[in-house]
Scaffold this motif. Structure first.
Motif, PDB file in Angstrom:
ATOM      1  N   SER A  53      54.623  16.883  43.557  1.00  0.00           N
ATOM      2  CA  SER A  53      54.038  15.668  44.140  1.00  0.00           C
ATOM      3  C   SER A  53      54.961  15.060  45.179  1.00  0.00           C
ATOM      4  CB  SER A  53      53.745  14.650  43.036  1.00  0.00           C
ATOM      5  OG  SER A  53      52.771  15.159  42.138  1.00  0.00           O
ATOM      6  N   LEU A  54      56.267  15.028  44.893  1.00  0.00           N
ATOM      7  CA  LEU A  54      57.217  14.449  45.835  1.00  0.00           C
ATOM      8  C   LEU A  54      57.313  15.294  47.105  1.00  0.00           C
ATOM      9  CD1 LEU A  54      59.378  12.383  46.562  1.00  0.00           C
ATOM     10  CD2 LEU A  54      61.050  13.789  45.330  1.00  0.00           C
ATOM     11  N   ILE A  55      57.345  16.628  46.947  1.00  0.00           N
ATOM     12  CA  ILE A  55      57.442  17.510  48.111  1.00  0.00           C
ATOM     13  C   ILE A  55      56.213  17.342  49.004  1.00  0.00           C
ATOM     14  CG2 ILE A  55      57.515  19.915  48.867  1.00  0.00           C
ATOM     15  CD1 ILE A  55      59.089  20.541  46.313  1.00  0.00           C
ATOM     16  N   GLU A  56      55.027  17.300  48.397  1.00  0.00           N
ATOM     17  CA  GLU A  56      53.806  17.129  49.189  1.00  0.00           C
ATOM     18  C   GLU A  56      53.784  15.768  49.874  1.00  0.00           C
ATOM     19  OE1 GLU A  56      50.080  18.140  47.257  1.00  0.00           O
ATOM     20  OE2 GLU A  56      50.267  19.997  48.436  1.00  0.00           O
ATOM     21  N   ALA A  57      54.276  14.744  49.178  1.00  0.00           N
ATOM     22  CA  ALA A  57      54.308  13.414  49.792  1.00  0.00           C
ATOM     23  C   ALA A  57      55.196  13.408  51.034  1.00  0.00           C
ATOM     24  CB  ALA A  57      54.797  12.386  48.777  1.00  0.00           C
ATOM     25  N   LEU A  58      56.345  14.076  50.952  1.00  0.00           N
ATOM     26  CA  LEU A  58      57.239  14.141  52.104  1.00  0.00           C
ATOM     27  C   LEU A  58      56.619  14.933  53.247  1.00  0.00           C
ATOM     28  CD1 LEU A  58      60.662  14.729  50.299  1.00  0.00           C
ATOM     29  CD2 LEU A  58      59.871  12.625  51.420  1.00  0.00           C
ATOM     30  N   LEU A  59      55.933  16.032  52.918  1.00  0.00           N
ATOM     31  CA  LEU A  59      55.311  16.844  53.957  1.00  0.00           C
ATOM     32  C   LEU A  59      54.175  16.122  54.663  1.00  0.00           C
ATOM     33  CD1 LEU A  59      55.232  20.312  52.138  1.00  0.00           C
ATOM     34  CD2 LEU A  59      56.553  19.748  54.187  1.00  0.00           C
ATOM     35  N   LEU A  60      53.462  15.281  53.921  1.00  0.00           N
ATOM     36  CA  LEU A  60      52.276  14.623  54.485  1.00  0.00           C
ATOM     37  C   LEU A  60      52.557  13.218  55.009  1.00  0.00           C
ATOM     38  CD1 LEU A  60      49.607  15.681  51.825  1.00  0.00           C
ATOM     39  CD2 LEU A  60      50.027  16.696  54.058  1.00  0.00           C
ATOM     40  N   ALA A  61      53.749  12.708  54.741  1.00  0.00           N
ATOM     41  CA  ALA A  61      54.056  11.328  55.147  1.00  0.00           C
ATOM     42  C   ALA A  61      53.845  11.076  56.642  1.00  0.00           C
ATOM     43  CB  ALA A  61      55.487  10.970  54.738  1.00  0.00           C
ATOM     44  N   PRO A  62      54.277  11.965  57.558  1.00  0.00           N
ATOM     45  CA  PRO A  62      54.060  11.682  58.992  1.00  0.00           C
ATOM     46  C   PRO A  62      52.596  11.574  59.372  1.00  0.00           C
ATOM     47  CG  PRO A  62      55.721  13.397  58.702  1.00  0.00           C
ATOM     48  CD  PRO A  62      55.090  13.177  57.356  1.00  0.00           C
ATOM     49  N   LEU A  63      51.697  12.057  58.511  1.00  0.00           N
ATOM     50  CA  LEU A  63      50.273  11.984  58.829  1.00  0.00           C
ATOM     51  C   LEU A  63      49.735  10.573  58.647  1.00  0.00           C
ATOM     52  CD1 LEU A  63      47.931  13.914  59.624  1.00  0.00           C
ATOM     53  CD2 LEU A  63      47.416  14.140  57.195  1.00  0.00           C
ATOM     54  N   VAL A  64      50.367   9.795  57.766  1.00  0.00           N
ATOM     55  CA  VAL A  64      49.843   8.461  57.456  1.00  0.00           C
ATOM     56  C   VAL A  64      50.725   7.342  57.996  1.00  0.00           C
ATOM     57  CG1 VAL A  64      48.603   9.252  55.416  1.00  0.00           C
ATOM     58  CG2 VAL A  64      50.973   8.531  55.182  1.00  0.00           C
ATOM     59  N   LEU A  65      52.005   7.651  58.284  1.00  0.00           N
ATOM     60  CA  LEU A  65      52.895   6.623  58.814  1.00  0.00           C
ATOM     61  C   LEU A  65      52.621   6.386  60.295  1.00  0.00           C
ATOM     62  CD1 LEU A  65      56.299   7.645  57.156  1.00  0.00           C
ATOM     63  CD2 LEU A  65      54.774   5.780  56.482  1.00  0.00           C
ATOM     64  N   PRO A  66      52.805   5.176  60.786  1.00  0.00           N
ATOM     65  CA  PRO A  66      52.656   4.911  62.234  1.00  0.00           C
ATOM     66  C   PRO A  66      53.645   5.752  63.029  1.00  0.00           C
ATOM     67  CG  PRO A  66      52.759   2.855  60.982  1.00  0.00           C
ATOM     68  CD  PRO A  66      53.108   3.943  60.030  1.00  0.00           C
ATOM     69  N   PRO A  67      53.241   6.330  64.154  1.00  0.00           N
ATOM     70  CA  PRO A  67      54.143   7.178  64.941  1.00  0.00           C
ATOM     71  C   PRO A  67      55.439   6.476  65.336  1.00  0.00           C
ATOM     72  CG  PRO A  67      51.899   7.447  65.703  1.00  0.00           C
ATOM     73  CD  PRO A  67      51.880   6.318  64.730  1.00  0.00           C
ATOM     74  N   THR A  68      55.347   5.188  65.670  1.00  0.00           N
ATOM     75  CA  THR A  68      56.577   4.482  66.049  1.00  0.00           C
ATOM     76  C   THR A  68      57.538   4.395  64.869  1.00  0.00           C
ATOM     77  OG1 THR A  68      55.406   2.404  65.593  1.00  0.00           O
ATOM     78  CG2 THR A  68      55.523   3.136  67.892  1.00  0.00           C
ATOM     79  N   MET A  69      57.000   4.259  63.656  1.00  0.00           N
ATOM     80  CA  MET A  69      57.863   4.220  62.486  1.00  0.00           C
ATOM     81  C   MET A  69      58.508   5.587  62.254  1.00  0.00           C
ATOM     82  SD  MET A  69      56.884   3.130  58.580  1.00  0.00           S
ATOM     83  CE  MET A  69      58.124   3.202  57.279  1.00  0.00           C
ATOM     84  N   VAL A  70      57.737   6.657  62.458  1.00  0.00           N
ATOM     85  CA  VAL A  70      58.302   7.996  62.356  1.00  0.00           C
ATOM     86  C   VAL A  70      59.411   8.178  63.373  1.00  0.00           C
ATOM     87  CG1 VAL A  70      57.807  10.471  62.589  1.00  0.00           C
ATOM     88  CG2 VAL A  70      56.164   8.975  61.452  1.00  0.00           C
ATOM     89  N   GLY A  71      59.178   7.724  64.603  1.00  0.00           N
ATOM     90  CA  GLY A  71      60.205   7.819  65.640  1.00  0.00           C
ATOM     91  C   GLY A  71      61.442   7.029  65.280  1.00  0.00           C
ATOM     92  N   PHE A  72      61.251   5.834  64.707  1.00  0.00           N
ATOM     93  CA  PHE A  72      62.397   5.019  64.321  1.00  0.00           C
ATOM     94  C   PHE A  72      63.211   5.708  63.227  1.00  0.00           C
ATOM     95  CE2 PHE A  72      64.167   1.627  61.591  1.00  0.00           C
ATOM     96  CZ  PHE A  72      65.086   1.095  62.493  1.00  0.00           C
ATOM     97  N   LEU A  73      62.535   6.290  62.245  1.00  0.00           N
ATOM     98  CA  LEU A  73      63.244   7.002  61.169  1.00  0.00           C
ATOM     99  C   LEU A  73      64.018   8.192  61.732  1.00  0.00           C
ATOM    100  CD1 LEU A  73      60.506   6.940  58.367  1.00  0.00           C
ATOM    101  CD2 LEU A  73      62.588   5.553  58.495  1.00  0.00           C
ATOM    102  N   LEU A  74      63.415   8.897  62.676  1.00  0.00           N
ATOM    103  CA  LEU A  74      64.114  10.017  63.309  1.00  0.00           C
ATOM    104  C   LEU A  74      65.308   9.515  64.120  1.00  0.00           C
ATOM    105  CD1 LEU A  74      61.094  12.224  64.486  1.00  0.00           C
ATOM    106  CD2 LEU A  74      62.702  12.716  62.638  1.00  0.00           C
TER     107      LEU A  74
END
Length: 595
Positions: free
Chosen positions: A43-64
């Motif tokens: 469950s944790l691995i799938e959540a990490l793999l799918l997280a960029p699909l639901v997170l706002p792109p700007t938030m993904v960029g900030f985390l990166l």
């Protein structure tokens, strides 16, 4: 368009192309790894793999940005190597991979999950390694879904904006992609430039998807069946190896079922009878190595295929087991010849492989059909290809899981005769799973009866049919007339459900009495023992035989008011039909069985 800056186009193509290639590899391998993984971290691995699909792109960029910043361990490591990710074009590749990976992963996983698991099981029994199964079975069959994921990933990478802006910035000629060019062109009031960039993105995305769809439409193995049935009449097969022996004593516990099976088999074909859900197919899968028992042993020619005490569990590829699955499990993306070649052991030259393929095609009378795909074959032809594929691997044992269940009556009869000839000459062990007693009787020398995961009887077919050891065996071998019984005296029994006293042979100890439908006999009068007046209640018919439902002693009150079923040939019924009602029906003492 002469003054339009094309650098965003080339940057977008470079980033999207490289990101799609990386996403394809990582996403496909991740999907394959998660296909059978049921560990605690799934469950944790799938959540990490799918997280960029639901997170706002700007938030993904900030985390990166935080991940690659100079204050993190990764950032410091890159700095020590004189490398920098932030505000470079390959930062755009990283963000494109991160946001597109969930689409690739979920699409590939769904494609893998749609593959019939029987195909994988068939490949394993044919000796294929995990790498061969992945590259030659799973990838080709999942290819439509995988390429759909590739197109979605490309379109997503091509249109990525927020995360790329955060990590790579908007540097004209270096990191400015088409999406950024559109945004900043609109901000600057350059609607013409924004329209050109939008048109380029649209053409690229639609062009890739259209090309993939056109490619799928031209795949030959997806064509519908179009060939007429070819009748199989005779064959020629000979093995010189001595008759082998199978010995099974295993148990396997499932949530609502327990398999505890013991059987042995020599050179004579063994028919395994049992109702649906009795464990017949599970037993075959354990012998083939597709399922693993919890305990016990499986021996073939004194070779241990499975031994729980000694820790032996040979993989299917090493068991030399040929399996004919109920749905035949032919690989739809391979031709007839390629299906047969799949099971041929490695080490043979190409000429030897072709010789063996042609020999198997002659064996099953499909010479000239080697370049057809399974979808272009009838059900009977598919069965013959499955048999040829299994025999090409030179198995020591053939496991047939209801091979005729999907065929019509005419074709079933033809192929049953052909299968009988093959099994008569095949020198290995043969185990035929069926619920059809007549089919098992025609093809097999011995029968084993299975009930609720246990073998309750095994022996010569005639002996088992004529003298079943218990009521369950009588029922599973086709006995339709069964009544509760009460002992009245030496060789006298009261059939409570039939309302008559019966003379029996031997010592009538038991609670039930039974007689097979074809053992009921019509008599001209009631002088012989166990002969009673009988009224016909209803009947059902086949082209050659009738099943007649009779009530003993008195006329019926309704259509369900009957005691016995009699099976007679149509010609015999024409002889006795005019005898009038009631008929005299004898329950011959020689054929009555008390359980």
């Amino acid at each position: 368009m002469s003054d339009y800056d094309l650098s965003p186009l080339w940057i977008s193509l470079r980033i999207a192309g490289l990101a799609t290639a990386i996403t394809f590899g990582v996403g496909t391998l991740a999907a394959y790894g998660m296909l059978h993984y049921r560990g605690r971290w799934r469950s944790l691995i799938e959540a990490l793999l799918l997280a960029p699909l639901v997170l706002p792109p700007t938030m993904v960029g900030f985390l990166l940005l935080l991940l690659f910043g100079r204050r993190t361990l990764l950032g410091q490591l890159l700095a020590s190597l004189n490398l920098s990710v932030i505000f470079t074009w390959y930062a755009g590749v990283i963000t494109a991979v991160v946001v597109a990976l969930p689409l690739m992963y979920r699409t590939a996983l769904g494609a893998f999950q749609q593959i019939d698991p029987t195909l994988v099981a068939a490949a394993r029994t044919l000796g294929a390694s995990r790498a061969k199964i992945f590259t030659q079975v799973l990838i080709p069959l999942a290819l439509p879904g995988i390429l759909a994921g590739v197109t979605l990933s490309f379109a997503r990478a091509l249109g990525e904006f927020g995360a790329t802006l955060m990590l790579a910035g908007n540097i004209p000629g270096r990191t400015q992609t088409l999406s950024m060019a559109i945004f900043f062109a609109v901000q600057a009031g350059d609607m013409r430039g924004a329209a050109i960039s939008s048109a380029l993105v649209l053409m690229l995305s639609l062009g890739v998807m259209t090309a993939v769809n056109l490619w799928f439409q031209r795949r030959p193995w997806q064509r519908p069946p179009s060939r007429p049935l070819q009748v199989l009449t005779r064959r020629d097969l000979d093995f010189s190896t001595p008759a082998p022996r199978l010995w099974v004593d295993i148990d396997k516990k499932l949530p609502q079922f327990e398999l505890q099976a013991q059987l042995s088999c020599d050179g004579r074909p063994l028919g395994l009878l049992g109702a649906s859900g009795s464990g017949k197919s599970l037993l075959l899968r354990c012998i083939a190595g597709i399922e693993t028992p919890d305990g016990g042993r499986i021996l073939l020619n004194e070779r241990a295929l499975f031994d729980a005490e000694q820790g032996i569990r040979l993989p299917p590829a090493q068991r030399r087991v040929g399996v004919i699955f109920q749905n035949y499990a032919l690989f739809p993306h391979l031709t007839v010849a390629q299906n047969i070649a799949f099971g041929i052991p490695a080490g043979l030259s190409e000429a030897e492989k072709q010789e063996r393929i042609q020999a198997q095609l002659r064996l099953v009378k499909l010479k000239g059909w080697e370049n057809r795909y399974p979808t272009e074959l009838s059900g009977g032809q598919q069965q013959r290809v499955a048999l040829a594929r299994a025999l090409a691997s030179e198995p020591e044992i053939l496991l047939l899981d209801e091979p005729f269940s999907a065929l019509d009556a005419h074709l079933r009869s033809q192929l049953e005769q052909e299968m009988g000839e093959i099994l008569a000459d095949y020198k290995g062990v043969t185990l035929l799973v069926t619920h059809n007693i007549e089919e098992a009787f025609r093809l097999c020398g011995d029968l084993a009866v299975m009930e609720q995961g246990r073998i309750i009887a095994q022996g010569d077919k005639r002996q088992l049919f004529e003298a079943p050891p218990c009521l369950s065996v009588a029922q599973l071998t086709g006995c339709k007339n069964i009544s509760r019984a009460k002992l009245l005296g030496p060789q006298r029994v009261l059939a409570l459900d039939w309302g008559c006293e019966l003379q029996v042979q031997g010592s009538p100890a038991g609670e039930y009495i039974a007689i097979r439908a074809h053992h009921l006999t019509f008599r001209p009068d009631g002088k012989l023992p166990n002969t009673f007046p009988a009224w016909l209640v209803k009947w059902s018919e086949t082209p050659h035989r009738l099943t007649l439902f009779f009530k003993l002693g008195s006329p019926p009150a309704h259509r369900q008011d009957y005691h016995l079923q009699a099976e007679v040939w149509r010609e015999r019924w024409r002889e006795v039909e005019g005898w009038g009602s009631p008929w005299w029906l004898q329950l011959d003492p020689r054929h009555l069985r008390v359980f």
